[in-house]
Each structure stands twice: as C-alpha cells, then as structure tokens.
Design an enzyme around this catalytic site. Structure first.
Site, PDB file in Angstrom:
ATOM      1  N   SER A  43       2.781   1.581   5.098  1.00  0.00           N
ATOM      2  CA  SER A  43       2.039   0.596   4.562  1.00  0.00           C
ATOM      3  C   SER A  43       3.020  -0.630   3.891  1.00  0.00           C
ATOM      4  O   SER A  43       2.555  -1.966   4.112  1.00  0.00           O
ATOM      5  CB  SER A  43       1.282   1.149   3.428  1.00  0.00           C
ATOM      6  N   ARG A  99      -5.105  -2.507   4.554  1.00  0.00           N
ATOM      7  CA  ARG A  99      -5.146  -3.053   5.693  1.00  0.00           C
ATOM      8  C   ARG A  99      -5.013  -1.840   6.575  1.00  0.00           C
ATOM      9  O   ARG A  99      -4.558  -0.733   6.414  1.00  0.00           O
ATOM     10  CB  ARG A  99      -3.749  -3.534   5.833  1.00  0.00           C
ATOM     11  N   THR A 100      -5.257  -2.354   7.915  1.00  0.00           N
ATOM     12  CA  THR A 100      -5.135  -1.434   9.086  1.00  0.00           C
ATOM     13  C   THR A 100      -3.534  -1.186   9.426  1.00  0.00           C
ATOM     14  O   THR A 100      -2.872  -2.115   9.412  1.00  0.00           O
ATOM     15  CB  THR A 100      -5.878  -1.984  10.405  1.00  0.00           C
ATOM     16  N   HIS A 101      -3.037  -0.057   9.418  1.00  0.00           N
ATOM     17  CA  HIS A 101      -1.608   0.216   9.726  1.00  0.00           C
ATOM     18  C   HIS A 101      -1.167  -0.060  11.042  1.00  0.00           C
ATOM     19  O   HIS A 101      -1.796  -0.024  12.055  1.00  0.00           O
ATOM     20  CB  HIS A 101      -1.139   1.389   8.967  1.00  0.00           C
ATOM     21  N   LYS A 151       2.729  -0.067  -3.095  1.00  0.00           N
ATOM     22  CA  LYS A 151       1.827   0.630  -2.183  1.00  0.00           C
ATOM     23  C   LYS A 151       1.117   1.888  -2.312  1.00  0.00           C
ATOM     24  O   LYS A 151       0.636   2.504  -1.413  1.00  0.00           O
ATOM     25  CB  LYS A 151       2.316   0.610  -0.771  1.00  0.00           C
ATOM     26  N   LYS A 193      -5.263  -5.035   0.439  1.00  0.00           N
ATOM     27  CA  LYS A 193      -5.509  -3.713   0.242  1.00  0.00           C
ATOM     28  C   LYS A 193      -6.095  -2.804   1.019  1.00  0.00           C
ATOM     29  O   LYS A 193      -7.600  -3.327   1.119  1.00  0.00           O
ATOM     30  CB  LYS A 193      -5.701  -3.339  -1.464  1.00  0.00           C
ATOM     31  N   GLY A 242      -1.174   2.537  -4.595  1.00  0.00           N
ATOM     32  CA  GLY A 242      -2.470   2.299  -5.157  1.00  0.00           C
ATOM     33  C   GLY A 242      -2.288   1.788  -6.794  1.00  0.00           C
ATOM     34  O   GLY A 242      -3.300   1.950  -7.510  1.00  0.00           O
TER      35      GLY A 242
END
Ligand SMILES: Nc1ncnc2c1ncn2[C@@H]1O[C@H](COP(=O)(O)OS(=O)(=O)O)[C@@H](OP(=O)(O)O)[C@H]1O
EC number: 2.8.2.-
Length: 350
Positions: A196, A315-317, A107, A313, A109
């Site tokens: 995340s 996403r709203t947390h 997570k 990739k 990147g």
C-alpha cells in the site's frame, strides 16, 4: 395660561443641556447594568460551581448551557491567539493539547479511525497531520496547541500523525508533553501495508524502481532491505519497544486495520472504551459502499452527509510477484510473533 420666561432665558419647563445629558447618562447606565446582570446570570449562575445550581430553572439552565457552548467558561483566560492571527468573535471552548494521539501506522487505516472517532460528541479532532513530534518539534508546544480545535472541558482533543510510530524521539517527546497521553496504533498486515505504501509513492513518483527491486538487498539470497521505509515500518515489534520505555501497554490501544474494514463498529467500540467515552458510535453509523468497497459514514462530522474516505484511501494495489510476497511473509513472521506476544493479541496475519 402659559408662563413666559423673562426675555433672554430659556422657558422654565425646558431642561438645561447639562440636565438633559445627565438624564441620558442615567438611562444608559441603567440599561448597561441590566444587560450585565442578564449576561452574568445566564453565563455564570448555571455554569459556575460556586453558584447555587438548584436556583436555576431548567429553561434558563438550557439557555445558559447553549450560551456556554458559544463562549469560554467563566473565569477562564482566553489563550493567546497565534502570532499574526486577527482577533475574531469569541468561539466555543479552549484549544488544548491532545489527550489522545493516533501515532501510527502509515497506511494502517489511521484516517478511517480519526474520521470515525470524531463523529463522537465528546471528541474533537485536528483534521490535518501536524507532524509535531517528528518534523515540527522545534516550533514548541504553544504552536502545537494553537493548531488544535477548541474543546469544552468534557471533550477530548485527538490528532493523528502516522509517522510518529517510527520516530525514535516521539515517545519521549509525547511523554514530556503528558505522561497520560493515550496512544492509538492502527496495525495492518505488514506485507499488505508495504505494498500500500509503495502504491502511494508510485502514484506520486511514477519513475521509482519496482517494488521487488526496492525490497531486496540481494534477492537470490533473500536478503530484505530493512533500511527501506516501506519495509522498516512493518517491523512493529521493533518500534513498539521504544514506546514501552515510556508508556505502559495499558496506555496503548491497537486497532486491527483488517477488522476496521470488516467490522468498523466493533473496532470503534473498543476505541471508545479505551478513551473512556460512551459507546455512541455503533453499527448505525456505517454503511458498506459497494463502489468504494469500504465501510463509509452515514453522517460525517463536518457536513452530516454520507461520507466515504477520499480517493487516496482504498487504492488498487500494484501487482506483486507472489514469490516476493511469500519471501516477505517469511521475513515478517518472527517480528509478527514477537509483536503478538508483546501486545497479547493475535492479529492473524499468516
Ligand atoms: N473505511 C475505509 N475507507 C477507506 N480506506 C480504509 C477504510 N478503513 C480502512 N481503510 C484503509 O486505510 C488505508 C489507508 O491508511 P491510512 O489512512 O493510515 O493512510 S495514511 O498513512 O494516512 O496515508 C487504506 O489503504 P489502501 O487500501 O492500501 O489504500 C485502506 O485500506
């Protein structure tokens, strides 16, 4: 006047069947000789270091280069195809073990770095995560190699598997494959990274306990559960120690996951320097997609079309209690400080 052959014999001018056959064989032989010469001179004359390059005219050299890209270099043995694979037409290059690996962090990147770097003409990347140095090590190096994309001598093979960073055996195993392997670690604020990670797990298993519930062994005492992977992965300074037992710091490049979003070209510039390749990927390769809220590629490696990363990739947390976030910041602070000191870079996660 036409001469007549004695009765019962073929006319004197008509060839006997054996002579006709011999004639055809001669024609075929000459043709195959010419073809072989043509192939040899195109493939080997300009490509082989032993051949006098100066004698190759530019047009022929260009044709030979193109042909070379479609075939294996002269004299190089083809790698054995993986068991069960059907023999196909010759494809360009050779499958090689990776020279660089994006080893983490989950997570952070890592997908963005891989998709961005593979745009470079001197880089070929494996699209999927092979998990060789953690789950599939028993399959052996030849299995690993068979997964790799084909590369020319000048190209670098890259793969990414973010779980390597927290796998105890991974540094030793990678070192045993090649002590020269270049390692890339994409790091991100460990608190955001944990959220995340949790958000991803929740999207697959909606019944798991709350983030707050999983974070603490004892919330009122502020005791963080370091056995929970989402927490443990962010203790970068701890995991880094295992890598430093095998690799010098100069062989590990740290990408800031935050800067990768705000300045992808800047971060990718440093990745290219680290890999020893020309800075081909620049600002011109990116645009900011407002809908996605992230930088995207103007031209992807596969289709040449504009491309953002997938839905998994960015996403709203999940919303987390601010007090828990504060407690986690406190928890990570000493690890972060140790990490900055070790790598000689301040990632400003405060
Ligand atoms: N350009 C671009 N587009 C989309 N997403 C980007 C980009 N650059 C970095 N990121 C961040 O990458 C996070 C996912 O990290 P990874 O690719 O390492 O995830 S994984 O471990 O492979 O699952 C992902 O995390 P979340 O935002 O939490 O989903 C992103 O924030």
């Amino acid at each position: 006047m036409a001469r007549r052959a004695p009765s019962g014999r073929a006319p004197a001018v008509a060839p006997a069947p054996s002579r006709r056959l011999a004639g055809r064989v001669l024609v075929l032989f000459t043709l195959s000789l010419s073809c072989s010469y043509l192939c040899y001179s195109l493939l080997c004359c300009c490509g082989s270091p032993a051949a006098p390059r100066a004698r190759c005219p530019p047009a022929r050299a260009a044709a030979a280069k193109k042909l070379l890209q479609q075939s294996r270099p002269c004299g190089r043995a083809a790698p054995a195809p993986p068991a069960g694979s059907a023999p196909g037409p010759a494809r360009p290059g050779t499958k090689r073990l990776p020279r660089a690996i994006v080893v983490g962090v989950k997570k952070g990147g890592t997908r963005a770095v891989l998709e961005f770097i593979r745009v470079h003409p001197e880089v070929r990347a494996l699209g999927t995560e092979p998990h060789f140095f953690d789950r599939n090590y028993h399959r052996g190096l030849e299995w690993y190699r068979s997964l790799m994309p084909r590369t020319l001598d000048s190209q670098i093979t890259v793969e990414k598997t973010p779980s390597y960073f927290v796998t105890k055996e991974a540094p030793r195993r990678i070192f045993n494959m090649s002590r020269d392997t270049k390692l890339i670690v994409v790091v991100r604020n460990p608190v955001t990274r944990a959220i995340s990670d949790y958000t991803q797990t929740l999207s697959k298993k909606p019944d798991i306990p709350t983030f707050e519930g999983l974070t603490f062994r004892n919330r009122s005492l502020g005791l963080v559960d370091t056995s929970w992977n989402a927490i443990r992965i962010g203790m970068y300074a701890v995991h880094l120690q295992s890598w430093l037992q095998y690799f010098p710091l100069s062989q590990i490049h740290f990408v800031s996951g935050e800067r990768l979003i705000t300045d992808p070209a800047g971060e990718m510039g440093k990745v290219q320097d680290f890999l020893g390749i020309k800075r081909v990927i620049t600002d011109k390769h990116f645009y900011f997609n407002k809908t996605k809220g992230f930088p995207c590629l103007k031209k992807s490696e596969s289709s040449g079309l504009p491309r953002c990363l997938g839905k998994s990739k960015g996403r709203t947390h999940v919303q987390i209690d601010p007090e828990v976030i504060e407690q986690l910041r406190d928890f990570y602070r000493p690890y972060n400080i140790k990490f900055y000191e070790t790598v000689g870079q301040d990632f400003r996660w405060e």
